[in-house]
Design a protein around this motif. Structure first.
Motif, PDB file in Angstrom:
ATOM      1  N   LEU A  81      46.937  23.305  30.198  1.00 58.82           N
ATOM      2  CA  LEU A  81      47.830  22.062  30.014  1.00 58.82           C
ATOM      3  C   LEU A  81      49.296  21.960  30.509  1.00 58.82           C
ATOM      4  O   LEU A  81      49.996  23.010  30.085  1.00 58.82           O
ATOM      5  CB  LEU A  81      47.693  21.554  28.498  1.00 58.82           C
ATOM      6  CG  LEU A  81      48.426  20.353  28.323  1.00 58.82           C
ATOM      7  CD1 LEU A  81      47.731  19.028  28.478  1.00 58.82           C
ATOM      8  CD2 LEU A  81      48.910  20.306  26.668  1.00 58.82           C
ATOM      9  N   VAL A  82      49.692  21.121  31.279  1.00 53.91           N
ATOM     10  CA  VAL A  82      51.110  21.197  31.768  1.00 53.91           C
ATOM     11  C   VAL A  82      51.640  19.953  31.383  1.00 53.91           C
ATOM     12  O   VAL A  82      51.213  18.757  31.384  1.00 53.91           O
ATOM     13  CB  VAL A  82      50.899  21.210  33.423  1.00 53.91           C
ATOM     14  CG1 VAL A  82      52.278  21.131  33.763  1.00 53.91           C
ATOM     15  CG2 VAL A  82      50.068  22.260  34.028  1.00 53.91           C
ATOM     16  N   ASN A  83      52.863  20.169  30.494  1.00 55.42           N
ATOM     17  CA  ASN A  83      53.655  18.934  30.121  1.00 55.42           C
ATOM     18  C   ASN A  83      54.633  18.628  30.828  1.00 55.42           C
ATOM     19  O   ASN A  83      55.669  19.187  30.874  1.00 55.42           O
ATOM     20  CB  ASN A  83      54.003  19.299  28.586  1.00 55.42           C
ATOM     21  CG  ASN A  83      54.809  18.133  27.879  1.00 55.42           C
ATOM     22  OD1 ASN A  83      54.653  17.082  28.321  1.00 55.42           O
ATOM     23  ND2 ASN A  83      55.288  18.362  26.949  1.00 55.42           N
ATOM     24  N   ARG A  84      54.321  17.558  31.400  1.00 51.34           N
ATOM     25  CA  ARG A  84      55.524  17.016  32.441  1.00 51.34           C
ATOM     26  C   ARG A  84      56.119  15.602  31.596  1.00 51.34           C
ATOM     27  O   ARG A  84      56.707  14.968  32.138  1.00 51.34           O
ATOM     28  CB  ARG A  84      54.940  16.654  33.562  1.00 51.34           C
ATOM     29  CG  ARG A  84      54.667  17.733  34.572  1.00 51.34           C
ATOM     30  CD  ARG A  84      55.346  17.815  35.838  1.00 51.34           C
ATOM     31  NE  ARG A  84      54.880  18.953  36.730  1.00 51.34           N
ATOM     32  CZ  ARG A  84      55.235  20.170  36.404  1.00 51.34           C
ATOM     33  NH1 ARG A  84      55.886  20.522  35.344  1.00 51.34           N
ATOM     34  NH2 ARG A  84      54.643  21.077  37.193  1.00 51.34           N
ATOM     35  N   LEU A  85      55.728  15.434  30.279  1.00 55.59           N
ATOM     36  CA  LEU A  85      56.256  14.277  29.673  1.00 55.59           C
ATOM     37  C   LEU A  85      57.652  14.563  29.204  1.00 55.59           C
ATOM     38  O   LEU A  85      58.003  15.929  29.204  1.00 55.59           O
ATOM     39  CB  LEU A  85      55.224  13.924  28.575  1.00 55.59           C
ATOM     40  CG  LEU A  85      54.014  13.826  28.602  1.00 55.59           C
ATOM     41  CD1 LEU A  85      53.128  13.883  27.517  1.00 55.59           C
ATOM     42  CD2 LEU A  85      53.740  12.688  29.279  1.00 55.59           C
ATOM     43  N   ASP A  86      58.457  13.814  28.632  1.00 57.90           N
ATOM     44  CA  ASP A  86      59.586  13.898  28.192  1.00 57.90           C
ATOM     45  C   ASP A  86      59.613  14.278  26.610  1.00 57.90           C
ATOM     46  O   ASP A  86      60.519  14.436  25.857  1.00 57.90           O
ATOM     47  CB  ASP A  86      60.701  13.169  28.436  1.00 57.90           C
ATOM     48  CG  ASP A  86      60.469  11.875  28.137  1.00 57.90           C
ATOM     49  OD1 ASP A  86      59.567  11.528  27.479  1.00 57.90           O
ATOM     50  OD2 ASP A  86      60.982  10.794  28.771  1.00 57.90           O
ATOM     51  N   THR A  87      58.412  14.344  26.121  1.00 57.69           N
ATOM     52  CA  THR A  87      58.247  14.713  24.668  1.00 57.69           C
ATOM     53  C   THR A  87      57.408  15.894  24.507  1.00 57.69           C
ATOM     54  O   THR A  87      56.517  16.339  25.377  1.00 57.69           O
ATOM     55  CB  THR A  87      57.531  13.546  23.834  1.00 57.69           C
ATOM     56  OG1 THR A  87      56.456  13.053  24.705  1.00 57.69           O
ATOM     57  CG2 THR A  87      58.804  12.426  23.673  1.00 57.69           C
ATOM     58  N   VAL A  88      57.318  16.457  23.084  1.00 57.93           N
ATOM     59  CA  VAL A  88      56.055  17.512  22.984  1.00 57.93           C
ATOM     60  C   VAL A  88      54.694  17.028  23.055  1.00 57.93           C
ATOM     61  O   VAL A  88      54.647  15.735  22.617  1.00 57.93           O
ATOM     62  CB  VAL A  88      56.440  18.100  21.517  1.00 57.93           C
ATOM     63  CG1 VAL A  88      57.721  19.042  21.608  1.00 57.93           C
ATOM     64  CG2 VAL A  88      56.571  17.145  20.530  1.00 57.93           C
ATOM     65  N   THR A  89      53.689  17.726  23.284  1.00 57.01           N
ATOM     66  CA  THR A  89      52.619  17.303  23.392  1.00 57.01           C
ATOM     67  C   THR A  89      51.321  18.489  23.045  1.00 57.01           C
ATOM     68  O   THR A  89      52.078  19.577  22.605  1.00 57.01           O
ATOM     69  CB  THR A  89      52.152  16.570  24.426  1.00 57.01           C
ATOM     70  OG1 THR A  89      50.560  15.882  24.423  1.00 57.01           O
ATOM     71  CG2 THR A  89      52.051  17.489  25.709  1.00 57.01           C
ATOM     72  N   ASN A  90      50.374  18.428  22.869  1.00 61.07           N
ATOM     73  CA  ASN A  90      49.142  19.588  22.955  1.00 61.07           C
ATOM     74  C   ASN A  90      48.057  18.945  23.147  1.00 61.07           C
ATOM     75  O   ASN A  90      47.932  17.672  23.645  1.00 61.07           O
ATOM     76  CB  ASN A  90      49.248  20.276  21.670  1.00 61.07           C
ATOM     77  CG  ASN A  90      48.844  19.249  20.305  1.00 61.07           C
ATOM     78  OD1 ASN A  90      48.317  18.267  20.581  1.00 61.07           O
ATOM     79  ND2 ASN A  90      49.033  19.780  19.249  1.00 61.07           N
ATOM     80  N   LEU A  91      46.792  19.549  22.886  1.00 63.59           N
ATOM     81  CA  LEU A  91      45.526  18.991  23.260  1.00 63.59           C
ATOM     82  C   LEU A  91      44.627  19.307  22.171  1.00 63.59           C
ATOM     83  O   LEU A  91      44.461  20.334  21.576  1.00 63.59           O
ATOM     84  CB  LEU A  91      45.025  19.777  24.533  1.00 63.59           C
ATOM     85  CG  LEU A  91      43.722  18.931  25.315  1.00 63.59           C
ATOM     86  CD1 LEU A  91      44.374  17.618  25.875  1.00 63.59           C
ATOM     87  CD2 LEU A  91      43.253  19.826  26.376  1.00 63.59           C
ATOM     88  N   HIS A  92      43.799  18.248  21.912  1.00 66.59           N
ATOM     89  CA  HIS A  92      42.575  18.269  21.073  1.00 66.59           C
ATOM     90  C   HIS A  92      41.380  17.966  21.725  1.00 66.59           C
ATOM     91  O   HIS A  92      41.193  17.209  22.475  1.00 66.59           O
ATOM     92  CB  HIS A  92      42.775  17.290  19.913  1.00 66.59           C
ATOM     93  CG  HIS A  92      41.583  17.344  18.928  1.00 66.59           C
ATOM     94  ND1 HIS A  92      41.061  18.312  18.421  1.00 66.59           N
ATOM     95  CD2 HIS A  92      41.175  15.923  18.430  1.00 66.59           C
ATOM     96  CE1 HIS A  92      40.021  17.845  17.668  1.00 66.59           C
ATOM     97  NE2 HIS A  92      40.219  16.435  17.428  1.00 66.59           N
ATOM     98  N   VAL A  93      40.230  18.817  21.479  1.00 67.24           N
ATOM     99  CA  VAL A  93      38.941  18.519  21.946  1.00 67.24           C
ATOM    100  C   VAL A  93      38.146  17.970  21.092  1.00 67.24           C
ATOM    101  O   VAL A  93      37.537  18.603  20.131  1.00 67.24           O
ATOM    102  CB  VAL A  93      38.342  19.581  22.721  1.00 67.24           C
ATOM    103  CG1 VAL A  93      38.952  19.982  24.038  1.00 67.24           C
ATOM    104  CG2 VAL A  93      38.473  21.142  21.750  1.00 67.24           C
ATOM    105  N   HIS A  94      38.087  16.438  20.792  1.00 69.43           N
ATOM    106  CA  HIS A  94      37.662  15.775  19.580  1.00 69.43           C
ATOM    107  C   HIS A  94      36.045  15.916  19.713  1.00 69.43           C
ATOM    108  O   HIS A  94      35.550  15.733  20.477  1.00 69.43           O
ATOM    109  CB  HIS A  94      38.164  14.330  19.938  1.00 69.43           C
ATOM    110  CG  HIS A  94      37.589  13.508  18.720  1.00 69.43           C
ATOM    111  ND1 HIS A  94      38.318  12.674  17.869  1.00 69.43           N
ATOM    112  CD2 HIS A  94      36.231  13.174  18.104  1.00 69.43           C
ATOM    113  CE1 HIS A  94      37.734  12.044  17.266  1.00 69.43           C
ATOM    114  NE2 HIS A  94      36.384  12.424  17.327  1.00 69.43           N
ATOM    115  N   GLY A  95      35.800  16.515  18.377  1.00 73.45           N
ATOM    116  CA  GLY A  95      34.211  16.550  18.170  1.00 73.45           C
ATOM    117  C   GLY A  95      33.616  17.950  18.623  1.00 73.45           C
ATOM    118  O   GLY A  95      32.327  18.343  18.368  1.00 73.45           O
TER     119      GLY A  95
END
Ligand code: C2O
Ligand code: CU
Length: 489
Positions: A100-114
């Motif tokens: 996951l590459v975060n090029r946003l200007d806010t924090v993020t992360n990833l969920h694999v729902h289900g």
């Protein structure tokens, strides 16, 4: 800021008049799109990345920038500059690696729902923070008996989830039937349908929700299928399609209908129903998925999302003329299916049967009561809480013994429905409103209607670790309606 093309400048030039005509409604993308019949487009699908020899490695770059939405150039969030992001196609037993590459200007992360995978370390861990400009390597290992179905990925950093999903960050994951079962469902073709909603202003930028819309759960004024507005689909009479439908809307409930064609439901969320069931309508809560067989019968049918009344923020006698928290008051046409051409050679009938795990009558290690509530908070704002507490990442709210079955009754004291989601472990819904359900279903997002309750059973198998459960109206989750579960040996 994108340079404005000549065509775009002309469009913008015409706005003066239009904005007078629409008056107080204001000028939005939706009024601009105008539903000209010539603009009708065939349904396109996101690109697919498929695992080979048990491994899929992908790079997902989250960024804000130009993207096609409803056949126009807009500025939104997306993975790999496409909305939805690529579809990831896996088999049970596979390993999925995501950079996951975060090029946003806010924090993020990833969920694999289900997905039924470990919530620890760089697995499906909602406590990870990926700072702007940095990357994180996720590594998910699906057990060999992972149930087939449609799943999805989206950001899950508390406080950012609604904005980032509404902004365009989501994509589908499909886990195919194991080799031995593959081909047991004869179909003409398969389609992936990612339904989402968004609000864009006339310049094609995301319109932030009002404070009230946040409390209700924001609903966009554009409902999209694979990023398109009301595209068309074609099939020959007698053809059988397998539709994988995801409700990726931030808060909108979808009552989906396709009148005139034959619909058989294979499953919801995870795995399959014991046998396919004929349906006329499917209710998809935010986060739910349907695995649906569509046999083309009639000439033309709109794929409709009918309104669903999910209650009010304050309830009766609350804030006077507070608008209903409805999914709009009209139904929206998501797409149109045209059935044309010569009759297709009939396919063999679908006889598939699946053995479903049934936790009823099994020994239960713990019984829990959870209460979802909305109320006035300390500062005079609304509070969204589970068992009187707002989300705190460092507090464990439920400690569970790994390998056991639990019985949870979830009560909603508020005047609005809340769709509750538990990560990693699906729930078997066995009672609604105190009454047993005859054919209990497995899901990972379960509706808890206003001033009512549901009872679910959960098998905490295969994994240990800390994870979360929350309302999948993602504004409510961001406002605090989330708890921490710790499954321990
Ligand atoms: Cu789809 Cu915890 O969310
Ligand atoms: Cu909620």
């Amino acid at each position: 800021m994108q340079p404005i093309s000549r065509r775009r400048a002309l469009q913008l030039g015409g706005l003066g008049l239009t904005s007078i005509a629409v008056g107080t409604v204001g000028l939005t993308w939706r009024t601009l799109s105008g539903n000209t019949p010539a603009a009708r487009q065939e349904l396109a699908e996101p690109s697919t990345l498929t695992s080979t020899e048990g491994l899929l490695t992908v790079r997902l770059e989250a960024a804000e920038g130009p993207v096609r939405i409803a056949d126009r150039q807009a500025t939104a969030l997306s993975y790999n500059a496409s909305l939805p992001g690529p579809t990831l196609r896996l088999r049970p037993g596979d390993r999925l690696r995501v950079q996951l590459v975060n090029r946003l200007d806010t924090v993020t992360n990833l969920h694999v729902h289900g997905l039924h995978v470990s919530p620890e370390r760089n697995g499906d861990n909602p406590f990870v923070t990926v700072e702007p400009g940095s990357t994180f390597d996720y590594d998910y290992r699906l057990p060999p008996d992972h149930p087939p179905g449609m799943f999805w990925y989206h950001p899950h950093h508390h406080g950012m989830v609604a904005d980032q999903i509404f902004g365009g960050l989501y994509g589908a994951i499909i886990v195919d039937e194991p080799e031995s079962e593959f081909g047991s469902i004869p179909i003409t073709r398969e389609r992936v349908l990612v339904i989402s909603d968004i609000s864009l202003n006339a310049a094609g930028n995301i319109q932030p929700p009002s404070a009230m819309a946040r409390l209700r759960g924001r609903e966009g004024d554009l409902v999209l299928i694979n990023g398109q507005s009301a595209p068309t689909l074609e099939a020959k009479p007698g053809e059988r399609e397998r539709w994988r439908i995801l409700n990726a809307c931030t808060a909108r409930y979808l009552r989906v209908r396709l009148d005139g064609q034959r619909l058989r439901l294979l499953g919801i969320d995870t795995g399959r129903l014991a046998e396919p069931r004929d349906v006329e309508e499917i209710l998809l809560l935010p986060g739910n998925r349907a695995d649906l067989l569509v046999t083309a019968v009639q000439e033309t049918s709109p794929l409709l999302a009918l309104p669903y009344a999910r209650g009010q923020v304050m309830g009766m006698g609350g804030m006077g003329n507070e608008p209903q928290a409805d999914s709009t008051s009209e139904s929206s046409t998501l797409a149109t299916l045209h059935v044309t051409g010569d009759k297709a050679t009939p396919l063999p009938s679908v006889t598939t049967r699946t053995r479903q795990l049934d936790l009823r009558g099994k020994p239960v290690a713990a019984r829990r009561e959870l209460t979802l509530a909305m109320g006035m908070g300390m500062g005079g704002g609304m509070s969204f809480a589970i068992d009187g507490k707002e989300f705190a990442p460092d507090r464990v709210d439920q400690t569970v013994q790994a390998g056991t079955i639990e019985h949870w009754t979830i009560t909603n004291t508020s005047p609005m429905d809340h769709p509750i989601h538990l990560h990693v472990w699906p729930m078997q819904v066995i009672e609604a409103g105190g009454k047993p359900i005859e054919q209990p279903t497995w899901r990972d997002v379960v509706n808890v209607p206003a001033r009512s309750n549901v009872t679910v059973r959960i098998l905490f198998d295969d994994f240990t670790g800390r994870s979360v459960y929350h309302c999948h109206i993602l504004d409510h989750e961001d406002l605090g309606m989330m708890g921490v579960i710790d499954v321990r040996k």
